[in-house]
Motif scaffolding. Structure first.
Motif, PDB file in Angstrom:
ATOM      1  N   LEU A   8      -2.661   9.277  94.579  1.00 39.47           N
ATOM      2  CA  LEU A   8      -3.615   8.597  93.718  1.00 39.47           C
ATOM      3  C   LEU A   8      -4.806   8.101  94.521  1.00 39.47           C
ATOM      4  O   LEU A   8      -5.950   8.186  94.068  1.00 39.47           O
ATOM      5  CB  LEU A   8      -2.921   7.425  93.020  1.00 39.47           C
ATOM      6  CG  LEU A   8      -1.751   7.808  92.103  1.00 39.47           C
ATOM      7  CD1 LEU A   8      -1.108   6.552  91.543  1.00 39.47           C
ATOM      8  CD2 LEU A   8      -2.236   8.698  90.970  1.00 39.47           C
ATOM      9  N   LEU A   9      -4.551   7.596  95.723  1.00 43.31           N
ATOM     10  CA  LEU A   9      -5.641   7.096  96.551  1.00 43.31           C
ATOM     11  C   LEU A   9      -6.603   8.197  96.949  1.00 43.31           C
ATOM     12  O   LEU A   9      -7.797   7.957  97.125  1.00 43.31           O
ATOM     13  CB  LEU A   9      -5.067   6.432  97.808  1.00 43.31           C
ATOM     14  CG  LEU A   9      -4.292   5.129  97.558  1.00 43.31           C
ATOM     15  CD1 LEU A   9      -3.657   4.655  98.855  1.00 43.31           C
ATOM     16  CD2 LEU A   9      -5.215   4.056  96.995  1.00 43.31           C
ATOM     17  N   LEU A  10      -6.091   9.409  97.063  1.00 39.83           N
ATOM     18  CA  LEU A  10      -6.967  10.522  97.411  1.00 39.83           C
ATOM     19  C   LEU A  10      -8.079  10.674  96.393  1.00 39.83           C
ATOM     20  O   LEU A  10      -9.239  10.875  96.727  1.00 39.83           O
ATOM     21  CB  LEU A  10      -6.156  11.817  97.461  1.00 39.83           C
ATOM     22  CG  LEU A  10      -5.221  11.998  98.650  1.00 39.83           C
ATOM     23  CD1 LEU A  10      -4.421  13.272  98.473  1.00 39.83           C
ATOM     24  CD2 LEU A  10      -6.003  12.034  99.941  1.00 39.83           C
ATOM     25  N   LYS A 153       2.121  15.352  87.813  1.00 34.69           N
ATOM     26  CA  LYS A 153       1.816  15.485  86.395  1.00 34.69           C
ATOM     27  C   LYS A 153       0.397  16.003  86.235  1.00 34.69           C
ATOM     28  O   LYS A 153      -0.403  15.987  87.162  1.00 34.69           O
ATOM     29  CB  LYS A 153       1.972  14.137  85.688  1.00 34.69           C
ATOM     30  CG  LYS A 153       3.371  13.554  85.759  1.00 34.69           C
ATOM     31  CD  LYS A 153       4.379  14.441  85.038  1.00 34.69           C
ATOM     32  CE  LYS A 153       5.768  13.823  85.046  1.00 34.69           C
ATOM     33  NZ  LYS A 153       6.758  14.689  84.367  1.00 34.69           N
ATOM     34  N   ASP A 154       0.101  16.481  85.018  1.00 39.29           N
ATOM     35  CA  ASP A 154      -1.235  17.000  84.735  1.00 39.29           C
ATOM     36  C   ASP A 154      -2.289  16.003  85.199  1.00 39.29           C
ATOM     37  O   ASP A 154      -2.214  14.816  84.913  1.00 39.29           O
ATOM     38  CB  ASP A 154      -1.362  17.245  83.233  1.00 39.29           C
ATOM     39  CG  ASP A 154      -2.699  17.840  82.876  1.00 39.29           C
ATOM     40  OD1 ASP A 154      -2.943  18.980  83.276  1.00 39.29           O
ATOM     41  OD2 ASP A 154      -3.479  17.155  82.205  1.00 39.29           O
ATOM     42  N   TRP A 155      -3.286  16.488  85.955  1.00 40.21           N
ATOM     43  CA  TRP A 155      -4.280  15.609  86.581  1.00 40.21           C
ATOM     44  C   TRP A 155      -5.673  16.184  86.435  1.00 40.21           C
ATOM     45  O   TRP A 155      -5.899  17.361  86.682  1.00 40.21           O
ATOM     46  CB  TRP A 155      -3.944  15.447  88.059  1.00 40.21           C
ATOM     47  CG  TRP A 155      -4.999  14.781  88.878  1.00 40.21           C
ATOM     48  CD1 TRP A 155      -5.214  13.439  89.003  1.00 40.21           C
ATOM     49  CD2 TRP A 155      -5.976  15.413  89.706  1.00 40.21           C
ATOM     50  NE1 TRP A 155      -6.266  13.210  89.849  1.00 40.21           N
ATOM     51  CE2 TRP A 155      -6.756  14.398  90.294  1.00 40.21           C
ATOM     52  CE3 TRP A 155      -6.269  16.744  89.998  1.00 40.21           C
ATOM     53  CZ2 TRP A 155      -7.805  14.679  91.162  1.00 40.21           C
ATOM     54  CZ3 TRP A 155      -7.317  17.011  90.855  1.00 40.21           C
ATOM     55  CH2 TRP A 155      -8.070  15.982  91.430  1.00 40.21           C
ATOM     56  N   PRO A 159      -4.352  22.379  84.032  1.00 39.21           N
ATOM     57  CA  PRO A 159      -3.209  22.743  83.191  1.00 39.21           C
ATOM     58  C   PRO A 159      -2.063  23.285  84.018  1.00 39.21           C
ATOM     59  O   PRO A 159      -2.273  24.087  84.913  1.00 39.21           O
ATOM     60  CB  PRO A 159      -3.778  23.831  82.275  1.00 39.21           C
ATOM     61  CG  PRO A 159      -4.855  24.469  83.098  1.00 39.21           C
ATOM     62  CD  PRO A 159      -5.415  23.374  83.983  1.00 39.21           C
ATOM     63  N   GLU A 160      -0.855  22.826  83.759  1.00 38.26           N
ATOM     64  CA  GLU A 160       0.311  23.358  84.443  1.00 38.26           C
ATOM     65  C   GLU A 160       0.929  24.500  83.645  1.00 38.26           C
ATOM     66  O   GLU A 160       1.800  25.202  84.107  1.00 38.26           O
ATOM     67  CB  GLU A 160       1.354  22.252  84.661  1.00 38.26           C
ATOM     68  CG  GLU A 160       0.830  21.084  85.475  1.00 38.26           C
ATOM     69  CD  GLU A 160       0.287  21.488  86.831  1.00 38.26           C
ATOM     70  OE1 GLU A 160       0.543  22.624  87.269  1.00 38.26           O
ATOM     71  OE2 GLU A 160      -0.402  20.675  87.448  1.00 38.26           O
ATOM     72  N   SER A 161       0.497  24.671  82.427  1.00 30.66           N
ATOM     73  CA  SER A 161       0.942  25.795  81.620  1.00 30.66           C
ATOM     74  C   SER A 161      -0.147  26.117  80.620  1.00 30.66           C
ATOM     75  O   SER A 161      -0.991  25.279  80.317  1.00 30.66           O
ATOM     76  CB  SER A 161       2.252  25.463  80.888  1.00 30.66           C
ATOM     77  OG  SER A 161       2.050  24.391  79.987  1.00 30.66           O
ATOM     78  N   THR A 162      -0.134  27.315  80.144  1.00 33.13           N
ATOM     79  CA  THR A 162      -1.141  27.718  79.177  1.00 33.13           C
ATOM     80  C   THR A 162      -0.475  28.062  77.857  1.00 33.13           C
ATOM     81  O   THR A 162       0.672  28.506  77.815  1.00 33.13           O
ATOM     82  CB  THR A 162      -1.919  28.944  79.678  1.00 33.13           C
ATOM     83  OG1 THR A 162      -0.990  29.993  79.961  1.00 33.13           O
ATOM     84  CG2 THR A 162      -2.692  28.621  80.945  1.00 33.13           C
ATOM     85  N   THR A 163      -1.178  27.817  76.782  1.00 34.01           N
ATOM     86  CA  THR A 163      -0.654  28.157  75.476  1.00 34.01           C
ATOM     87  C   THR A 163      -1.446  29.316  74.914  1.00 34.01           C
ATOM     88  O   THR A 163      -2.658  29.410  75.099  1.00 34.01           O
ATOM     89  CB  THR A 163      -0.740  26.961  74.514  1.00 34.01           C
ATOM     90  OG1 THR A 163      -2.114  26.538  74.421  1.00 34.01           O
ATOM     91  CG2 THR A 163       0.102  25.798  75.025  1.00 34.01           C
ATOM     92  N   VAL A 164      -0.755  30.202  74.231  1.00 37.85           N
ATOM     93  CA  VAL A 164      -1.375  31.380  73.648  1.00 37.85           C
ATOM     94  C   VAL A 164      -1.127  31.342  72.156  1.00 37.85           C
ATOM     95  O   VAL A 164      -0.001  31.089  71.715  1.00 37.85           O
ATOM     96  CB  VAL A 164      -0.775  32.680  74.253  1.00 37.85           C
ATOM     97  CG1 VAL A 164      -1.437  33.905  73.653  1.00 37.85           C
ATOM     98  CG2 VAL A 164      -0.918  32.660  75.763  1.00 37.85           C
ATOM     99  N   PRO A 165      -2.146  31.551  71.327  1.00 37.14           N
ATOM    100  CA  PRO A 165      -1.936  31.527  69.883  1.00 37.14           C
ATOM    101  C   PRO A 165      -0.969  32.609  69.445  1.00 37.14           C
ATOM    102  O   PRO A 165      -0.839  33.644  70.103  1.00 37.14           O
ATOM    103  CB  PRO A 165      -3.345  31.773  69.319  1.00 37.14           C
ATOM    104  CG  PRO A 165      -4.092  32.446  70.423  1.00 37.14           C
ATOM    105  CD  PRO A 165      -3.529  31.859  71.682  1.00 37.14           C
ATOM    106  N   PRO A 166      -0.258  32.381  68.347  1.00 38.92           N
ATOM    107  CA  PRO A 166       0.698  33.387  67.871  1.00 38.92           C
ATOM    108  C   PRO A 166      -0.002  34.714  67.601  1.00 38.92           C
ATOM    109  O   PRO A 166      -1.141  34.737  67.136  1.00 38.92           O
ATOM    110  CB  PRO A 166       1.241  32.765  66.575  1.00 38.92           C
ATOM    111  CG  PRO A 166       0.955  31.300  66.695  1.00 38.92           C
ATOM    112  CD  PRO A 166      -0.300  31.198  67.489  1.00 38.92           C
ATOM    113  N   PRO A 167       0.673  35.823  67.898  1.00 46.96           N
ATOM    114  CA  PRO A 167       0.051  37.129  67.693  1.00 46.96           C
ATOM    115  C   PRO A 167       0.056  37.517  66.220  1.00 46.96           C
ATOM    116  O   PRO A 167       0.910  37.062  65.448  1.00 46.96           O
ATOM    117  CB  PRO A 167       0.959  38.066  68.492  1.00 46.96           C
ATOM    118  CG  PRO A 167       2.296  37.412  68.408  1.00 46.96           C
ATOM    119  CD  PRO A 167       2.026  35.932  68.436  1.00 46.96           C
ATOM    120  N   PRO A 168      -0.871  38.356  65.819  1.00 42.30           N
ATOM    121  CA  PRO A 168      -0.815  38.882  64.457  1.00 42.30           C
ATOM    122  C   PRO A 168       0.345  39.849  64.330  1.00 42.30           C
ATOM    123  O   PRO A 168       0.868  40.364  65.316  1.00 42.30           O
ATOM    124  CB  PRO A 168      -2.157  39.611  64.314  1.00 42.30           C
ATOM    125  CG  PRO A 168      -2.523  39.997  65.708  1.00 42.30           C
ATOM    126  CD  PRO A 168      -2.013  38.890  66.575  1.00 42.30           C
TER     127      PRO A 168
END
Length: 402
Positions: A8-10, A153-155, A159-168
């Motif tokens: 955190l100090l960094l 944790k996310d900082w 992003p630590e992961s990506t989300t992809v919209p549902p496919p058609p």
């Protein structure tokens, strides 16, 4: 604990120092001539990285194997050779740098043993705006290192992961997987970089399939890092009918030249295939992913072979690929179908193959891989092979139903 507070100090220390610098909105660039890694007395080491300007950053360590990771927003590491920097250090066994995710870059130092950052400081020259990051690593016992290591944790929007919209809804979807990317360049020979070659190749195959009305998705469409697990997860998310991973590696053993198609097997068909699988399966480690809570993927994913129905379909896909690429002109490896424990082929319910379209370690293959016309012809061969397999597989499925 002090090391946790240090993270955190960094961040706060950086912004206090950055007040004397120029605007941080530009694109920072690593300066190799002013960067170094050197061992210190007492078994420690010091990493010095000089940038054209200061940027936000974070530092943390990971286990299995011990690694130091530094994330930046964002640094251009073009021309930066980690191999050169870590050459004089026995503590830093490997140093890798490059894009990680969109807007973020990463350095990963693979350590010879548990070492923790005892001091971290970034100073900015008020006249040139150049920033110098110094990290002092000191030996630590394994218990303390494990307790203080782990993915933060996310900082700052990393992003630590990506989300992809549902496919058609689609009847037949092909997922193409350009290997490597971002911080992981893959093989490099004579100015050719594997991650760039296979991405361009995948896009050419995608164009050919789309012209035939086939829905085609890439696991990455830019120079970004994608973990092995995320690649197969994307295939499942897209309800893929077939998964094709594309590579152009460098391997001196086993007569590594000519296009080669691999399917998943617990036992490698030969020593060269086993070595190649081991190299590919280390991608997540070299990119600084936290695998401490995961099972041994190289071993456990082979349990997916319980889905015996997929195994013969993957072999048929491999045969179709070999025919398609040979028809396109090859050249093919003397033993074009091989097997090994590639983690990226772990999907139990999706026919999957890994293709080495050629080896950058082969003079002949390297000449072909550098030729756009040859790549376009081979890409057409791969696309046609997928179409041929699709039709044959559908016919077999219909026959089994009768």
């Amino acid at each position: 604990m002090m090391s946790r507070l240090l993270f955190l100090l960094l961040v706060w220390g950086f912004f206090a120092t950055a007040a004397v610098a120029q605007s941080l909105t530009g694109f920072a660039r690593a300066i190799p001539d002013k960067s170094a890694v050197q061992d210190l007395r007492g078994g420690g080491a010091e990493l010095v990285l000089t940038l054209s300007q200061g940027v936000p950053y974070r530092v943390f360590t990971l286990t299995a194997p011990p690694r130091l990771v530094v994330d930046f927003s964002e640094v251009d590491f073009d021309g930066f050779s980690g191999r050169t920097l870590h050459g004089a250090s026995t503590v830093v066994e490997g140093l890798y740098a490059g894009p990680f995710r969109q807007g973020w870059s990463r350095i990963v130092a693979v350590l010879s043993g548990p070492h923790l950052p005892q001091s971290v400081g970034l100073t900015i020259d008020p006249e040139t705006a150049e920033a110098e990051l110094r990290i002092d690593l000191q030996p630590a016992d394994s218990k303390t290192f494990s307790r203080l290591s782990g993915l933060p944790k996310d900082w700052m929007g990393v992003p630590e992961s990506t989300t992809v919209p549902p496919p058609p809804e689609a009847a037949f979807t092909v997922v193409l997987d350009p290997g490597h990317g971002g911080i992981d360049p893959g093989a490099e020979r004579s100015g050719l970089i594997e991650k760039e070659l296979v991405l361009e190749f995948a896009k050419t195959v995608q164009d050919a399939l789309r012209r035939e009305g086939v829905r085609t998705v890439l696991t990455r469409d830019a120079d970004t890092f994608v973990s092995l697990e995320a690649r197969t997860a994307r295939a499942h998310h897209e309800r893929a009918a077939v998964f094709v991973s594309l590579h152009a590696d460098a391997l001196s053993q086993g007569g590594a030249h000519g296009a080669t198609v691999y399917t998943l097997s617990e036992d490698a068909s030969d020593a060269a295939s086993a070595l190649l699988a081991e190299r590919h399966n280390r991608a997540d480690i070299l990119a600084g992913l936290d695998l401490s809570g995961a099972d041994d993927r190289v071993t456990s994913v082979l349990l997916d072979l319980a889905r015996r129905e997929t195994v013969p379909r993957s072999k048929d896909l491999a045969a179709a690929m070999i025919d398609g690429m040979a028809t396109a002109g090859g050249p093919m490896n003397r033993k074009p179908w091989r097997q090994a424990g590639f983690s990226v082929l772990k999907s139990a319910d999706i026919p999957s193959v890994l293709i080495e379209i050629g080896f950058l370690s082969s003079d002949r293959d390297r000449k072909n891989l550098g030729n756009p016309e040859w790549r376009a012809q081979m890409a057409q061969g791969v696309a046609q092979a997928i179409l041929n397999w699709r039709d044959a597989d559908a016919a077999r499925t219909e026959l089994l139903r009768q």
